[in-house]
Design an enzyme around this catalytic site. Structure first.
Site, PDB file in Angstrom:
ATOM      1  N   HIS A  38      -4.580 150.689  75.061  1.00 47.59           N
ATOM      2  CA  HIS A  38      -3.871 151.699  74.254  1.00 47.59           C
ATOM      3  C   HIS A  38      -4.719 151.616  73.039  1.00 47.59           C
ATOM      4  O   HIS A  38      -4.604 152.443  72.005  1.00 47.59           O
ATOM      5  CB  HIS A  38      -2.594 151.432  73.923  1.00 47.59           C
ATOM      6  CG  HIS A  38      -2.175 150.119  73.255  1.00 47.59           C
ATOM      7  ND1 HIS A  38      -1.975 149.252  73.633  1.00 47.59           N
ATOM      8  CD2 HIS A  38      -2.048 150.097  71.748  1.00 47.59           C
ATOM      9  CE1 HIS A  38      -1.620 148.273  72.499  1.00 47.59           C
ATOM     10  NE2 HIS A  38      -1.821 148.830  71.413  1.00 47.59           N
ATOM     11  N   ASP A  60      -2.532 147.804  80.742  1.00 46.85           N
ATOM     12  CA  ASP A  60      -2.953 147.762  79.348  1.00 46.85           C
ATOM     13  C   ASP A  60      -4.210 147.050  78.876  1.00 46.85           C
ATOM     14  O   ASP A  60      -4.370 146.426  77.928  1.00 46.85           O
ATOM     15  CB  ASP A  60      -1.857 147.633  78.307  1.00 46.85           C
ATOM     16  CG  ASP A  60      -2.389 148.109  76.997  1.00 46.85           C
ATOM     17  OD1 ASP A  60      -2.775 149.345  76.869  1.00 46.85           O
ATOM     18  OD2 ASP A  60      -2.086 147.635  75.931  1.00 46.85           O
ATOM     19  N   SER A  83      -2.590 144.077  68.480  1.00 51.08           N
ATOM     20  CA  SER A  83      -2.683 144.645  69.815  1.00 51.08           C
ATOM     21  C   SER A  83      -4.038 144.334  70.279  1.00 51.08           C
ATOM     22  O   SER A  83      -4.998 144.319  69.470  1.00 51.08           O
ATOM     23  CB  SER A  83      -2.562 146.150  69.775  1.00 51.08           C
ATOM     24  OG  SER A  83      -1.288 146.754  69.641  1.00 51.08           O
TER      25      SER A  83
END
Length: 968
Positions: free
Chosen positions: A250, A293, A373
């Site tokens: 992402h 992801d 992230s």
């Protein structure tokens, strides 16, 4: 939920050094004023209001600057200057009124060896660069960090040896309306210290056992230097230091221009801002998979050894860890480490199904935040088991985080672009766990393997970079090579710092050589490379058939012939083909050329001829080469010129359009240009076609706008704008001259010819009557004509340039430069041989015992009847003396087109039943053939037979189809 942040940062890999224009030895010789561009004014209050709304909405990346989309490159903007060393300097001043800083994004970046790029502010108290060829990427994109202040100067230096090879194109200017340098007293955009107080610096005591893993974790910066995500360098089974970087899917989207910042951490346990200069720019996506992801990238720039990075190990086993550790950059802050003392659990991620993620129930020590992230999750064995997807954890929320499993990503979506295994285990060994790789522990041997060669004479140099934490033992640094049954050992020679070289003797064609390197230090550390192999190829041999191509073609018709390029040797034959027209196709020019009665296409001048730097209203004292011939060329493209003083040359034939043409005088000023205007047809010029033109006020016409206002003429051709020009009288001219107020410019096109007429056109600071009347004529066939009706005796024609130049300044024709040549009633015409021969391909590689067939098309067009020739030049890698280049003569004999009526077999200019009878007599009774034979092929089936007679009878008596419009 997605743990992203965007906080600006600084720092890029570069070479340092002082820009040329700031060097004392050069600055005085350079122009003080350069081309400048400016962005529009920003409504900062409106942008800040938008930011406030975004902040309320949450999970919106921080914004510090506004992007202006632009198109500035080396051809259409900036200023070029010649330097004393023969190199060239391009500078562009970029203004963004009111900006705290400016940074740039490039949609094209390629620097040849030796070229440099610097950026600096107007005060020159912040300089970044030099950026060099080492910053080139396969995708051709680039970005540079913010330079403080509202003016940035971009400076590109290109050595003479690589002239014209550089490509720089700026696509975005980012105007910083927030102070990312904090020199204005604000802290809102600074990521340092932005994370929660419960976070642990990696250099606190609890982080000591994780120092190696910490070296592999980096912060992701966007091309505008916003702090974005985290990630980790990751080892592969070969342990060869391939620069793979694991992060979150992402986070992806602009990864080709990402900047990775390593070692951004406090030197100790207390909060101290870390170094921001250890960065590399540009990554290539290798694989990604949204379900787990993950995003796997390969870093494009070579990461400097001084960064001391570590490649983290991994586990693809789908088994929960007993405890978990996360290393990351929360909120774009210095590097932090978090601990979960409990086992992870297998889970889905929010709305997804299946057990695709590892769930960390809560962190006992530390947390994650936006910016974390993509950061790695480590198990108790110091191996990565996943990368952070998202969660709710923070210093004030002791809740869960989810990490996409390496175990799920390993096979991912089932293809190399959607799974990890192809990249981290490229040899498909089936390894399920792998420890980290430290390039700087023990003996390390780095070597670029030798590739296949055709060299059977010189030895093959094996060069390696060898380092160690101990002292290397010279006698234990060895090359092992095998050209038969056993390996030969050779002690390596130290040829430079950390560089060691071995030599494999030359081998005959057909030999396969295997080799490896080994080394040891005084601390009992050893290293041995993989076994490498290369092949000494056999030599290819070129065979060309036929050795002469000759076709007879009627006017306006064409013919084809096959050219066979065969490899009768045993290696791979590589070839390139060029068609070089024989200038006999222009008989007048050829006669002069054979008698050495033509000027060269261009001249070699001293540096001061290229960099005149003439002040307004000043005379230049330099004198160029005299023009003593009435023709010149050819240049590399094939253009040549003739003037009306040559018998058989172009005829001076003035066409006055001042009463009928379109008046464009109003837009012309001193040192400017107008346009674009329509040509009215597609005009071919140096291999390109143009439909619009510009008129420069200083005696040039161009086909793009870059520097069309230039008054400083240069020899033709010269790399550096203006390029792509017709220089009919390039000098400092001025239609606004107050002593000559009747100056005018007109143009007129009829769809096949364009005329641009200059009426009573004065030079700068001219006395009354110091004018020229001239015109430029171009036509759809590519012929260019300059005509000079009258030139006043007071008009200084000594200081002009006359000629043509291609689109990048690498080719052109110079008729006259700084010399007396022009006169009344003179016509100069530029033209090139008609391209009557085209090839279906111009390069190829041919395996041994195979051949390429190339279709050669002969196009008669409207060439006058006669014979025309060209050389087909075949350059190749056949080592046989004289094999490269191989010259193949080709010839077209053009004959007059035969006119006939299709179906008129008896040549009475009618197609009727008598022609059907004529065809029957020809087919069955040996009668005369139709003249020409094609006229009897009424149904166009490529043969004249009884079917054509039937076709005609149906047409005459039964209202059948008419004969074809063109028989074959």
């Amino acid at each position: 939920i997605l743990l992203l942040t965007t906080i600006p940062a600084v720092g890029q890999i570069s070479k340092g050094g002082t820009p040329k224009s700031l060097q004392t030895s050069l600055s005085a010789a350079l122009k003080s004023s350069i081309n400048s561009v400016s962005t529009d004014l920003l409504n900062v209050e409106q942008l800040l209001a938008e930011d406030a709304l975004d902040a309320e909405a949450g999970d919106i990346p921080f914004r510090f600057g506004y992007p202006f989309e632009v198109d500035y490159n080396l051809d259409n903007s900036g200023s070029w200057e010649m330097l004393p060393d023969g190199g060239t300097l391009w500078r562009l001043r970029i203004s963004a009124p009111g900006a705290f800083s400016i940074n740039l994004i490039y949609n094209e970046y390629y620097l040849p060896e030796g070229a440099t790029l610097h950026l600096y502010n107007e005060a020159a108290d912040m300089i970044i660069g030099a950026f060099t060829a080492e910053n080139n990427k396969d995708h051709g994109k680039f970005s540079t960090q913010p330079v403080k202040g509202d003016v940035t100067i971009v400076e590109y230096y290109e050595p003479a040896a690589v002239a014209g090879q550089g490509r720089i194109s700026i696509s975005t200017i980012i105007h910083a309306y927030r102070d990312i340098f904090n020199y204005g007293g604000t802290k809102e955009s600074d990521g340092y210290g932005s994370s929660g107080s419960c976070n642990n610096n990696v250099n606190c005591p609890e982080g000591d056992p994780w120092q190696n893993e910490t070296r592999g974790v980096a912060m992701v910066l966007l091309s505008n230097n916003s702090r974005w995500c985290s990630g980790s360098m990751i080892n592969n089974v070969r342990e060869d230091g391939t620069q793979y970087f694991l992060t979150a899917n992402h986070c992806l989207g602009s990864e080709s221009t990402w900047i990775l910042m390593f070692n951004y951490q406090s030197p100790g346990c207390t909060n101290v801002n870390g170094p921001t200069y250890m960065t590399v720019q540009g990554t290539t996506k290798r694989a990604s998979y949204s379900t787990s992801d993950f995003g796997l990238l390969e870093v494009q720039e070579t990461i400097p050894d001084s960064y001391n990075i570590y490649y983290n190990g991994w586990s693809n086993v789908d088994a929960a860890s007993t405890n978990s550790i996360g290393i990351h950059h929360p909120s774009g802050d210095i590097k932090k480490i978090s601990f979960d003392d409990n086992p992870s659990s297998s889970a889905n991620y929010l709305a997804t199904s299946g057990t695709t993620h590892w769930r960390v129930g809560n962190w006992e020590d530390g947390t994650t935040e936006g910016g974390s992230s993509g950061s790695p999750l480590f198990d108790q064995n110091h191996r990565i088991t996943g990368q952070l997807h998202g969660g709710y954890a923070s210093c004030t929320s002791i809740t869960a985080d989810w990490y996409g499993k390496v175990a799920m990503s390993w096979n991912g979506g089932g293809s190399s672009s959607s799974r990890l295994k192809d990249w981290l285990d490229p040899d498909n060994t089936g390894v399920t766990t792998l420890d980290g790789y430290d390039p700087f522990a023990g003996v390390q041997i780095s070597h670029t393997p030798l590739t296949d060669t055709r060299d059977t004479v010189n030895s093959y140099d094996v060069v390696a970079n060898i380092t160690s934490i101990g002292n290397l033992v010279p006698g234990q640094l060895k090359l092992h090579y095998n050209v038969g049954a056993a390996y030969v050992e050779q002690v390596l020679t130290n040829t430079a710092t950390d560089i060691y070289t071995g030599y494999i003797p030359a081998q005959s064609g057909g030999t396969t050589i295997n080799y490896f390197l080994s080394g040891a230090d005084d601390q009992a550390n050893v290293d041995t490379t993989d076994i490498f192999g290369f092949y000494v190829d056999y030599s290819p041999i070129l065979s060309v058939n036929p050795t002469f191509l000759d076709e007879t073609v009627p006017q306006f018709d064409s013919a084809t012939a096959d050219l066979i390029i065969e490899n009768i040797g045993t290696g791979i034959l590589d070839y390139d083909i060029a068609v070089v027209p024989n200038l006999k196709s222009a008989s007048v020019f050829w006669d002069l050329y054979e008698q050495n009665e033509v000027e060269p296409p261009h001249r070699n001048y001293a540096a001061d001829f290229y960099n005149l730097d003439e002040a307004k209203d000043s005379d230049n004292l330099l004198t160029g080469y005299p023009v003593t011939k009435n023709g010149g060329g050819p240049d590399g493209f094939g253009y040549f010129w003739l003037d009306s003083d040559e018998v058989g040359g172009p005829t001076y034939n003035w066409t006055d359009i001042s009463g009928s043409g379109i008046d464009i005088t109003a837009g012309i000023d001193d040192d400017n240009y107008v346009g674009p205007f329509p040509i009215g047809f597609s005009f071919p010029f140096y291999g390109n076609n143009y439909t619009e033109f510009y008129v420069g006020s200083n005696g040039i016409i161009g086909f793009d706008s870059a520097n069309m206002k230039a008054r400083q003429k240069t020899p033709l051709p010269t790399v550096g704008t203006p390029d792509n020009i017709l220089a009919w009288l390039w000098d400092d001219l001025d239609i606004t001259n107050s002593s000559n107020t009747n100056g005018a410019v007109y143009y007129e096109t009829d769809g096949t010819q364009l005329i641009i007429q200059f009426v009573s056109y004065p030079e700068y600071a001219a006395q009354t009557g110091d004018i020229v009347n001239a015109e430029v004529i171009i036509d759809s066939e590519g012929i260019i004509t300059y005509q000079y009706q009258t030139i006043d005796p007071g008009f200084d024609v000594l200081n002009c340039a006359v000629g043509i130049e291609n689109s990048d300044g690498t080719d052109g024709l110079e008729v006259a430069y700084l010399t007396s040549y022009l006169h009344d009633a003179l016509a100069i015409q530029f033209f090139m041989p008609y391209p009557w021969l085209t090839l279906s391909q111009t390069s190829g590689s041919v395996l041994a015992g195979t051949a390429d067939t190339i279709e050669c098309k002969f196009l008669a067009g409207d060439l006058a009847p006669g014979a025309y020739s060209s050389d087909i030049v075949i350059t190749n890698n056949d080592a046989t003396p004289g094999a490269s280049p191989t010259l193949l003569l080709t010839q077209i004999t053009v004959i007059e087109a035969v006119s006939y009526v299709c179906g008129d077999a008896n040549a009475d200019e009618l197609a009727n039943v008598a022609d059907a009878v004529y065809i029957i007599n020809f087919v069955f009774k040996g009668g005369d053939a139709p003249d020409p034979i094609e006229s009897g092929n009424v149904n166009c089936d490529e043969d004249t037979n009884i079917g054509d007679a039937v076709y005609l009878i149906n047409y005459v008596f039964k209202d059948g189809l008419a004969p074809c419009s063109e028989c074959k």
